[in-house]
Design an enzyme around this catalytic site. Structure first.
Site, PDB file in Angstrom:
ATOM      1  CB  CYS A 238       2.653  -7.569  -2.687  1.00 25.29           C
ATOM      2  SG  CYS A 238       1.149  -6.636  -2.980  1.00 25.29           S
TER       3      CYS A 238
ATOM      4  CD  GLU B 188      -3.681  -9.483   4.071  1.00 27.44           C
ATOM      5  OE1 GLU B 188      -4.503  -9.677   4.997  1.00 27.44           O
ATOM      6  OE2 GLU B 188      -3.930  -9.696   2.863  1.00 27.44           O
TER       7      GLU B 188
ATOM      8  CG  ASN C 275       0.088 -12.084   0.920  1.00 23.41           C
ATOM      9  OD1 ASN C 275       0.469 -13.219   1.145  1.00 23.41           O
ATOM     10  ND2 ASN C 275      -1.165 -11.789   0.670  1.00 23.41           N
TER      11      ASN C 275
ATOM     12  CD  GLU D 248       3.680 -10.250  -6.219  1.00 28.83           C
ATOM     13  OE1 GLU D 248       3.433 -10.020  -5.019  1.00 28.83           O
ATOM     14  OE2 GLU D 248       2.804 -10.407  -7.071  1.00 28.83           O
TER      15      GLU D 248
HETATM   16  N1  THU Z   1      -1.136  -9.502  -3.064  1.00 30.19           N
HETATM   17  C1  THU Z   1       0.122  -9.962  -3.247  1.00 30.19           C
HETATM   18  O1  THU Z   1       0.846 -10.297  -2.293  1.00 30.19           O
HETATM   19  N2  THU Z   1       0.610 -10.039  -4.511  1.00 30.19           N
HETATM   20  C2  THU Z   1      -0.133  -9.817  -5.638  1.00 30.19           C
HETATM   21  O2  THU Z   1       0.363 -10.016  -6.704  1.00 30.19           O
HETATM   22  C3  THU Z   1      -1.528  -9.364  -5.513  1.00 30.19           C
HETATM   23  C4  THU Z   1      -1.987  -9.043  -4.137  1.00 30.19           C
HETATM   24  C5  THU Z   1      -1.668  -9.500  -1.702  1.00 30.19           C
HETATM   25  C6  THU Z   1      -1.858  -8.172  -1.034  1.00 30.19           C
HETATM   26  C7  THU Z   1      -2.892  -8.527   0.020  1.00 30.19           C
HETATM   27  O3  THU Z   1      -2.241  -9.079   1.142  1.00 30.19           O
HETATM   28  C8  THU Z   1      -3.712  -9.611  -0.641  1.00 30.19           C
HETATM   29  O4  THU Z   1      -2.943 -10.112  -1.704  1.00 30.19           O
HETATM   30  C9  THU Z   1      -5.058  -9.140  -1.151  1.00 30.19           C
HETATM   31  O5  THU Z   1      -4.914  -8.016  -1.946  1.00 30.19           O
END
Ligand code: THU
Length: 141
Positions: free
Chosen positions: A53, A44, A42, A55
């Site tokens: 994210c 941000e 991920n 994925e």
């Molecule tokens: N996040 C992911 O990368 N994948 C997931 O399946 C759930 C959430 C990330 C987004 C954000 O950077 C952090 O987790 C908190 O929501």
């Protein structure tokens, strides 16, 4: 690649996560039908909504390299609880696997796994088939 190797790749990506706001790292490893594997984390953003994210990072890396059919994805988080993919990521995975047959493997902080299919996570999904043959009314005359 074995399931264990795929899961390890997802776990390795936790170290690459850019998470200054949530401090919640996620790693993903996406296996394509031809065996190629793309990993993601991920990423941000201070404006929050541009956050990507893990994925989707993996999917976008794969598609941008010419790989569009996927077999499995391993998703790792640093929590004991299994972290499920968000709705947006489920939809993005379904775009390239409208049969919803791909395997989703969740990996927790103990290295334990839980397996499911994309159909388990996104039944009754909206996909491109809904748009087949559809034209706005004015274009139909
Ligand atoms: N996040 C992911 O990368 N994948 C997931 O399946 C759930 C959430 C990330 C987004 C954000 O950077 C952090 O987790 C908190 O929501």
């Amino acid at each position: 690649m074995t399931k264990q190797e795929l899961c390890q790749k997802a776990v390795d990506m936790l170290a690459m996560a850019y998470v200054p706001y949530s401090h919640f790292p996620v790693g993903a490893a996406l296996e394509c039908d031809d065996g190629a594997v793309f990993a993601g984390c991920n990423i941000e953003n201070a404006a929050y909504t541009p956050t990507n994210c893990a994925e989707r990072t993996a999917v976008f890396k794969a598609v941008s390299e010419g790989h569009r059919t996927f077999r499995r994805i391993a998703i790792a988080a640093a929590t004991e609880r299994f972290t499920a993919p968000c709705g947006v990521c489920r939809q993005v995975l379904a775009e390239f696997n409208p049969e919803l047959t791909m395997e989703v493997i969740l990996v927790n902080s103990r290295g334990e796994t839980r397996e499911m299919t994309l159909r388990d996570l996104l039944p009754w999904s909206f996909d491109g088939s809904y748009l087949d043959g559809f034209l706005p009314e004015e274009e139909m005359t």
